[in-house]
Design a protein around this motif. Structure first.
Motif, mmCIF file in Angstrom:
data_model
loop_
_atom_site.group_PDB
_atom_site.id
_atom_site.type_symbol
_atom_site.label_atom_id
_atom_site.label_comp_id
_atom_site.label_asym_id
_atom_site.label_seq_id
_atom_site.Cartn_x
_atom_site.Cartn_y
_atom_site.Cartn_z
ATOM 1 N N PHE A 1 -39.122 -77.630 7.682
ATOM 2 C CA PHE A 1 -38.522 -78.948 7.905
ATOM 3 C C PHE A 1 -37.053 -78.827 8.284
ATOM 4 O O PHE A 1 -36.602 -79.379 9.283
ATOM 5 C CB PHE A 1 -38.681 -79.809 6.647
ATOM 6 C CG PHE A 1 -38.083 -81.181 6.784
ATOM 7 C CD1 PHE A 1 -38.768 -82.176 7.450
ATOM 8 C CD2 PHE A 1 -36.837 -81.464 6.250
ATOM 9 C CE1 PHE A 1 -38.220 -83.447 7.581
ATOM 10 C CE2 PHE A 1 -36.284 -82.722 6.385
ATOM 11 C CZ PHE A 1 -36.976 -83.715 7.049
ATOM 12 N N PHE A 2 -36.288 -78.075 7.473
ATOM 13 C CA PHE A 2 -34.853 -77.966 7.755
ATOM 14 C C PHE A 2 -34.575 -77.083 8.964
ATOM 15 O O PHE A 2 -33.600 -77.305 9.692
ATOM 16 C CB PHE A 2 -34.109 -77.471 6.520
ATOM 17 C CG PHE A 2 -34.024 -78.524 5.440
ATOM 18 C CD1 PHE A 2 -33.364 -79.713 5.669
ATOM 19 C CD2 PHE A 2 -34.621 -78.322 4.214
ATOM 20 C CE1 PHE A 2 -33.292 -80.694 4.699
ATOM 21 C CE2 PHE A 2 -34.557 -79.288 3.229
ATOM 22 C CZ PHE A 2 -33.892 -80.476 3.471
ATOM 23 N N MET B 1 -36.501 -76.957 11.688
ATOM 24 C CA MET B 1 -36.752 -77.814 12.850
ATOM 25 C C MET B 1 -35.677 -78.881 12.986
ATOM 26 O O MET B 1 -35.247 -79.204 14.099
ATOM 27 C CB MET B 1 -38.136 -78.463 12.728
ATOM 28 C CG MET B 1 -38.616 -79.080 13.996
ATOM 29 S SD MET B 1 -38.823 -77.832 15.258
ATOM 30 C CE MET B 1 -39.412 -78.809 16.589
ATOM 31 N N THR B 2 -35.234 -79.440 11.859
ATOM 32 C CA THR B 2 -34.155 -80.431 11.906
ATOM 33 C C THR B 2 -32.878 -79.817 12.474
ATOM 34 O O THR B 2 -32.203 -80.420 13.308
ATOM 35 C CB THR B 2 -33.887 -81.002 10.499
ATOM 36 O OG1 THR B 2 -35.103 -81.588 10.005
ATOM 37 C CG2 THR B 2 -32.792 -82.052 10.525
ATOM 38 N N GLY B 3 -32.546 -78.606 12.032
ATOM 39 C CA GLY B 3 -31.361 -77.920 12.552
ATOM 40 C C GLY B 3 -31.486 -77.617 14.035
ATOM 41 O O GLY B 3 -30.538 -77.811 14.806
ATOM 42 N N MET C 1 -33.341 -79.224 16.273
ATOM 43 C CA MET C 1 -33.266 -80.468 17.039
ATOM 44 C C MET C 1 -31.832 -81.022 17.070
ATOM 45 O O MET C 1 -31.426 -81.635 18.053
ATOM 46 C CB MET C 1 -34.224 -81.510 16.461
ATOM 47 C CG MET C 1 -35.657 -81.244 16.804
ATOM 48 S SD MET C 1 -35.888 -81.357 18.577
ATOM 49 C CE MET C 1 -37.201 -80.207 18.810
ATOM 50 N N THR C 2 -31.080 -80.801 15.995
ATOM 51 C CA THR C 2 -29.674 -81.224 15.989
ATOM 52 C C THR C 2 -28.885 -80.441 17.029
ATOM 53 O O THR C 2 -28.061 -81.013 17.763
ATOM 54 C CB THR C 2 -29.072 -81.023 14.586
ATOM 55 O OG1 THR C 2 -29.851 -81.769 13.646
ATOM 56 C CG2 THR C 2 -27.632 -81.499 14.528
#
Length: 52
Positions: A29-30, A32-34, A36-37
């Protein structure tokens, strides 16, 4: 007549590797979030560089 059968309890999970499911979930999760950011801010920079 004697039957020489060995029954295994399917709840033993003898072939299953021990895994940290919550850790895998949080890492994915983190991660992929990183990613995408970074993509988002990269695209913002590209927009301001090429469209000005």
């Amino acid at each position: 007549m004697e039957i020489n059968a060995k029954a295994r309890d399917p709840r033993e999970h003898v072939n299953e590797e021990p895994r940290n499911d919550l850790g895998d979930l949080m890492t994915g999760f983190f991660g992929m979030t990183g990613f995408m950011t970074l993509v988002f801010f990269g695209m913002v920079i590209v927009k301001f560089v090429f469209l000005d």
